[in-house]
Motif scaffolding. Structure first.
Motif, mmCIF file in Angstrom:
data_model
loop_
_atom_site.group_PDB
_atom_site.id
_atom_site.type_symbol
_atom_site.label_atom_id
_atom_site.label_comp_id
_atom_site.label_asym_id
_atom_site.label_seq_id
_atom_site.Cartn_x
_atom_site.Cartn_y
_atom_site.Cartn_z
ATOM 1 N N ALA A 127 0.893 -1.326 0.091
ATOM 2 C CA ALA A 127 -0.246 -0.170 -0.049
ATOM 3 C C ALA A 127 0.771 1.332 0.133
ATOM 4 O O ALA A 127 0.818 2.202 -0.822
ATOM 5 N N ILE A 128 1.807 1.179 0.712
ATOM 6 C CA ILE A 128 2.830 2.473 0.821
ATOM 7 C C ILE A 128 3.560 2.626 -0.588
ATOM 8 O O ILE A 128 3.705 3.754 -1.080
ATOM 9 N N ALA A 129 3.900 1.473 -1.074
ATOM 10 C CA ALA A 129 4.689 1.755 -2.507
ATOM 11 C C ALA A 129 3.589 2.266 -3.560
ATOM 12 O O ALA A 129 3.976 3.047 -4.423
ATOM 13 N N ALA A 130 2.425 1.886 -3.387
ATOM 14 C CA ALA A 130 1.246 2.347 -4.536
ATOM 15 C C ALA A 130 1.128 3.724 -4.147
ATOM 16 O O ALA A 130 1.010 4.496 -5.048
ATOM 17 N N LEU A 131 0.902 4.196 -2.977
ATOM 18 C CA LEU A 131 0.715 5.635 -2.756
ATOM 19 C C LEU A 131 1.884 6.425 -3.142
ATOM 20 O O LEU A 131 1.706 7.439 -3.698
ATOM 21 N N VAL A 132 3.132 5.924 -2.920
ATOM 22 C CA VAL A 132 4.287 6.786 -2.998
ATOM 23 C C VAL A 132 4.318 7.088 -4.801
ATOM 24 O O VAL A 132 4.562 8.094 -5.230
ATOM 25 N N PHE A 133 4.072 5.834 -5.422
ATOM 26 C CA PHE A 133 3.967 5.963 -6.852
ATOM 27 C C PHE A 133 2.884 6.812 -7.299
ATOM 28 O O PHE A 133 3.188 7.998 -8.251
ATOM 29 N N ARG A 379 10.067 -8.271 17.622
ATOM 30 C CA ARG A 379 10.864 -7.547 18.782
ATOM 31 C C ARG A 379 12.206 -7.051 18.380
ATOM 32 O O ARG A 379 12.899 -6.853 19.443
ATOM 33 N N ARG A 380 12.713 -7.164 17.121
ATOM 34 C CA ARG A 380 13.764 -6.715 16.618
ATOM 35 C C ARG A 380 13.997 -5.012 16.440
ATOM 36 O O ARG A 380 15.055 -4.517 16.573
ATOM 37 N N VAL A 381 12.907 -4.490 16.363
ATOM 38 C CA VAL A 381 12.726 -3.161 16.501
ATOM 39 C C VAL A 381 11.796 -2.463 17.650
ATOM 40 O O VAL A 381 10.492 -3.225 17.844
ATOM 41 N N SER A 382 12.168 -1.452 18.420
ATOM 42 C CA SER A 382 11.338 -1.014 19.497
ATOM 43 C C SER A 382 9.963 -0.555 18.842
ATOM 44 O O SER A 382 9.761 0.076 17.772
ATOM 45 N N ARG A 383 9.031 -0.543 19.543
ATOM 46 C CA ARG A 383 7.798 0.140 19.463
ATOM 47 C C ARG A 383 8.041 1.661 18.960
ATOM 48 O O ARG A 383 7.446 2.257 18.192
ATOM 49 N N PRO A 384 8.545 2.470 19.961
ATOM 50 C CA PRO A 384 8.588 3.972 19.614
ATOM 51 C C PRO A 384 9.351 4.163 18.141
ATOM 52 O O PRO A 384 8.930 4.829 17.497
ATOM 53 N N VAL A 385 10.340 3.175 17.825
ATOM 54 C CA VAL A 385 10.856 3.274 16.639
ATOM 55 C C VAL A 385 10.089 2.974 15.632
ATOM 56 O O VAL A 385 10.014 3.645 14.489
ATOM 57 N N LEU A 386 9.359 1.876 15.596
ATOM 58 C CA LEU A 386 8.252 1.507 14.669
ATOM 59 C C LEU A 386 7.263 2.510 14.341
ATOM 60 O O LEU A 386 6.745 2.961 13.204
ATOM 61 N N VAL A 387 6.816 3.096 15.357
ATOM 62 C CA VAL A 387 5.768 4.075 15.330
ATOM 63 C C VAL A 387 6.562 5.597 14.724
ATOM 64 O O VAL A 387 5.699 6.180 13.726
ATOM 65 N N ALA A 388 7.660 5.847 15.157
ATOM 66 C CA ALA A 388 8.285 6.918 14.705
ATOM 67 C C ALA A 388 8.591 6.968 12.754
ATOM 68 O O ALA A 388 8.122 7.736 12.004
ATOM 69 N N ALA A 389 8.848 5.425 12.566
ATOM 70 C CA ALA A 389 8.992 5.488 11.137
ATOM 71 C C ALA A 389 7.613 5.257 10.222
ATOM 72 O O ALA A 389 7.749 5.907 9.304
ATOM 73 N N CYS A 390 6.772 4.766 10.897
ATOM 74 C CA CYS A 390 5.412 4.861 10.418
ATOM 75 C C CYS A 390 4.803 6.291 10.220
ATOM 76 O O CYS A 390 4.301 6.937 9.160
ATOM 77 N N VAL A 392 6.966 9.170 10.109
ATOM 78 C CA VAL A 392 7.560 9.417 8.984
ATOM 79 C C VAL A 392 7.219 9.303 7.641
ATOM 80 O O VAL A 392 6.958 10.197 6.496
ATOM 81 N N ALA A 393 6.618 7.929 7.266
ATOM 82 C CA ALA A 393 6.091 7.574 6.113
ATOM 83 C C ALA A 393 4.717 8.304 5.739
ATOM 84 O O ALA A 393 4.485 8.681 4.623
ATOM 85 N N THR A 394 4.002 8.433 6.794
ATOM 86 C CA THR A 394 2.596 9.118 6.647
ATOM 87 C C THR A 394 2.903 10.501 6.024
ATOM 88 O O THR A 394 2.226 11.170 5.290
#
Length: 635
Positions: A127-133, A379-390, A392-394
């Motif tokens: 979905a992210i790829a389609a929206l970026v395109f 659990r290889r990436v912390s939840r705050p990092v995941l939320v921040a990345a999402c 940034v993507a938004t």
């Protein structure tokens, strides 16, 4: 949510371009292709036959023409409907790419298997790829410009052909032939919409290498399985070259831009589109090809060095990050046909050439989100990092949508478009010339606008002294203010620069006609008429000049020559009453009464209120045995 996601993607892809719905037909191919072109208007057999038999403006695009025919049948020449279809096609492309991205992201994760395409991380990554395109500002030219229907329509067939291929090879060693056959049919339809997707067979080989891991270079995969694709793609390439040649468009000569310049142009293109994808600022409707390309100048050497450095880096990283090299190679494959190897036109680059070439980079973004979601679950990436990345993507996707909304407004009319082009590149000669033409053709042109048009035309000439259209525009402006000597010089220079173009010749013929230099005007207007017989003003000018020169010859006693010119003029302007009257009189003076009568009758029918013509016809009827004494050919 998985069911609603494609709908949401399509909806957002349309909403970002809503300002385009208020756009007009542009004086940038829309006028030639649609506004003044009567041949596509309707869905009858004549329009279908024309769609499959013409190469207007150097393109063989019958399916695109049929889509325009359907637009006209549904809503006439209302630009709103044409824009709406472009937007809907783009929305359909976004949804189709989402479906393609799910399969490719799943295959990249699982060594070629597409089975886990329904996994949540893969779904959101796609979905992210389609929206970026779909929301990227580079898409604006293809979607907001009516003429570029061919981009979004060929893009739809390209994406559906890839989707069908992915479905066909999903079983493994024994592809489903019906899906491959359907993919080839879609590919052929895409080429009939625009030939720039001719690289699809090479793209499928690339997908076989990564992420499908199908053993791409095995004889059975490379040749036998894809023989149909190679054949169709080669036919599309040959057809594109033939269309350019038949249409009379000039292919840029290697004598002007030699091998060194071509290598520099190709390197520039292969670098420009990925760079613009990463940093889409100061986008323009035209990135103009300079009059001279110096390969060692930083403008060209810089992209060449960047291209080389990135290519080497990605090759070194191919074992750890094969997706990066695959996306880079895919971009090059799609850009190569329009990169300058075979070149025609004023452009060094166009935003529209990126419509499909950036799909790989969009997939990289979607793949990154997919990896983060899986890493967060593990659990290889912390939840705050995941939320921040999402987050940034938004924000990134929202920023792309805002940029697209704003840029779509620049395509609403011709003046706005070219003022924006000049703001992006003040040295764009084509932009200056096209803005001058817009101002020149304005029905209620003010003296200030006429003066600005002349300044712009002279600016275009100064920036690029080899640009023939700028001299044609300058000559037209000078002719409009009765500077016939200056106009003549400008038109002669335009003809010297591009003898195959007819605009300057036709305008020079009109100047000569205005000054009663008929013998010089006639050859120029004849040549233009032979290739542009659907141009109303050219028809009128040629008919009038032939008539007036015929009158001159008849008055000097050269009746045979006069009659020949009058008869030629009748084929050009058959409804000119004065022409029929003079032809009838000339034939009468020759004693050819049977031929004279119908023309005098026709003149009286065309001008029933003209007392002189009716009196002349009555005299002819009464004295049809000989010409009336003392009467001669006249206006």
């Amino acid at each position: 949510m998985r069911r609603l996601l494609p709908v949401l993607i399509g909806l957002l892809s349309v909403l970002a371009f809503l300002p385009a719905l208020g756009g007009q037909f542009l004086a940038w191919d829309d006028d030639v292709n649609l506004v003044t072109n009567p041949w596509y208007r309707g869905l009858g057999w004549p329009e279908i036959r024309w769609a499959f038999s013409n190469v207007r403006m150097g393109h063989y695009i019958p399916l695109t023409w049929l889509s325009f025919s359907a637009n006209y049948a549904a809503g006439g020449l209302s630009p709103w409907g044409y824009h709406l279809v472009n937007l809907l096609l783009h929305g359909a492309n976004a949804i189709t790419f989402y479906l393609v991205a799910r399969r490719l992201l799943a295959a990249a994760r699982d060594g070629g298997s597409q089975a886990r395409r329904g996994e949540t991380a893969v779904t959101w990554g796609a979905a992210i790829a389609a929206l970026v395109f779909a929301l990227h500002p580079l898409r604006v030219e293809s979607v907001a410009w009516i003429t570029e229907r061919r981009d979004v329509l060929s893009g739809f067939f390209f994406l559906t052909a890839v989707l069908a291929y992915l479905r066909g090879v999903e079983p493994g060693d024994h592809p489903a032939r019906r899906w491959l056959a359907g993919s080839m049919l879609l590919f052929a339809a895409g080429l009939l919409s625009k030939a720039s997707i001719m690289a699809l067979p090479a793209v499928l080989v690339l997908l076989d290498i990564y992420p499908l891991n199908r053993g791409a270079f095995a004889w059975r995969r490379l040749v036998i399985e894809k023989a149909g694709y190679w054949t169709i793609g080669a036919a599309g390439a040959v057809g594109a070259l033939a269309a350019l040649k038949v249409s009379g468009l000039r292919i840029t000569s290697y004598g002007v831009y030699g091998p060194g310049a071509r290598i520099a142009m190709v390197a520039y293109s292969l670098w420009f589109y990925p760079a613009a994808w990463v940093w889409p600022v100061r986008l323009s409707p035209l990135y103009e090809l300079p009059a001279t390309v110096h390969p060692l100048a930083w403008r060209f050497a810089g992209p060449a060095l960047g291209l080389l450095a990135v290519t080497i880096l990605l090759c070194l990283l191919r074992a750890r990050w094969p997706a990066g090299l695959a996306a880079w190679a895919y971009s090059a494959l799609m850009i190569l046909p329009v990169s300058g190897v075979v070149h025609s036109g004023f452009q060094l680059a166009h935003d529209r050439y990126s419509y499909l070439s950036g799909l790989g980079f969009a997939l990289l973004g979607g793949g990154a989100i997919s990896w983060l979601l899986r890493a967060g679950r593990a659990r290889r990436v912390s939840r705050p990092v995941l939320v921040a990345a999402c987050g940034v993507a938004t924000v990134l996707i929202a920023s792309l949508g805002v940029g697209t909304w704003q840029q779509s407004r620049a395509w609403r009319d011709s003046e706005t478009l070219w003022r924006w082009g000049l703001e992006a590149d003040p040295r764009c000669a084509v932009c200056a010339n096209n803005l001058a033409v817009v101002l020149l053709n304005r029905p209620s042109r003010t003296p200030a606008e006429a003066a600005e048009a002349e300044i712009l035309a002279r600016r275009a000439v100064a920036v690029n002294p080899t640009y023939d259209s700028a001299f044609t525009t300058l000559g037209t402006i000078l002719a409009a203010r009765q500077d016939d000597r200056g106009a003549e010089a400008a038109f002669i220079e335009a003809m010297r620069l591009a003898p195959e173009r007819l605009g300057a010749a036709a305008n020079l013929g009109a100047i000569y006609a205005r000054n009663r230099r008929y013998t010089e005007a006639i050859p120029l207007l004849r040549a233009a008429w032979a290739k542009q017989s659907d141009t109303p003003w050219l028809r009128t000018n040629l008919g009038v000049v032939l008539r007036d020169q015929g009158i001159v010859l008849a008055k000097s006693g050269r009746l045979a020559e006069a009659v020949a010119l009058f008869e030629e003029a009748v084929t050009v302007t058959p409804d000119d009453a004065d022409l029929h009257r003079n032809l009838g009189l000339a034939l009468w003076q020759q004693g050819r009464l049977d031929a004279a009568g119908p023309h005098l009758e026709r003149a009286a029918a065309l001008k029933p209120g003209d007392e002189d013509t009716r009196g002349l016809l009555a005299l002819f009827r009464a004295q049809s045995s000989a010409p009336s004494p003392g009467r001669s050919v006249e206006r």
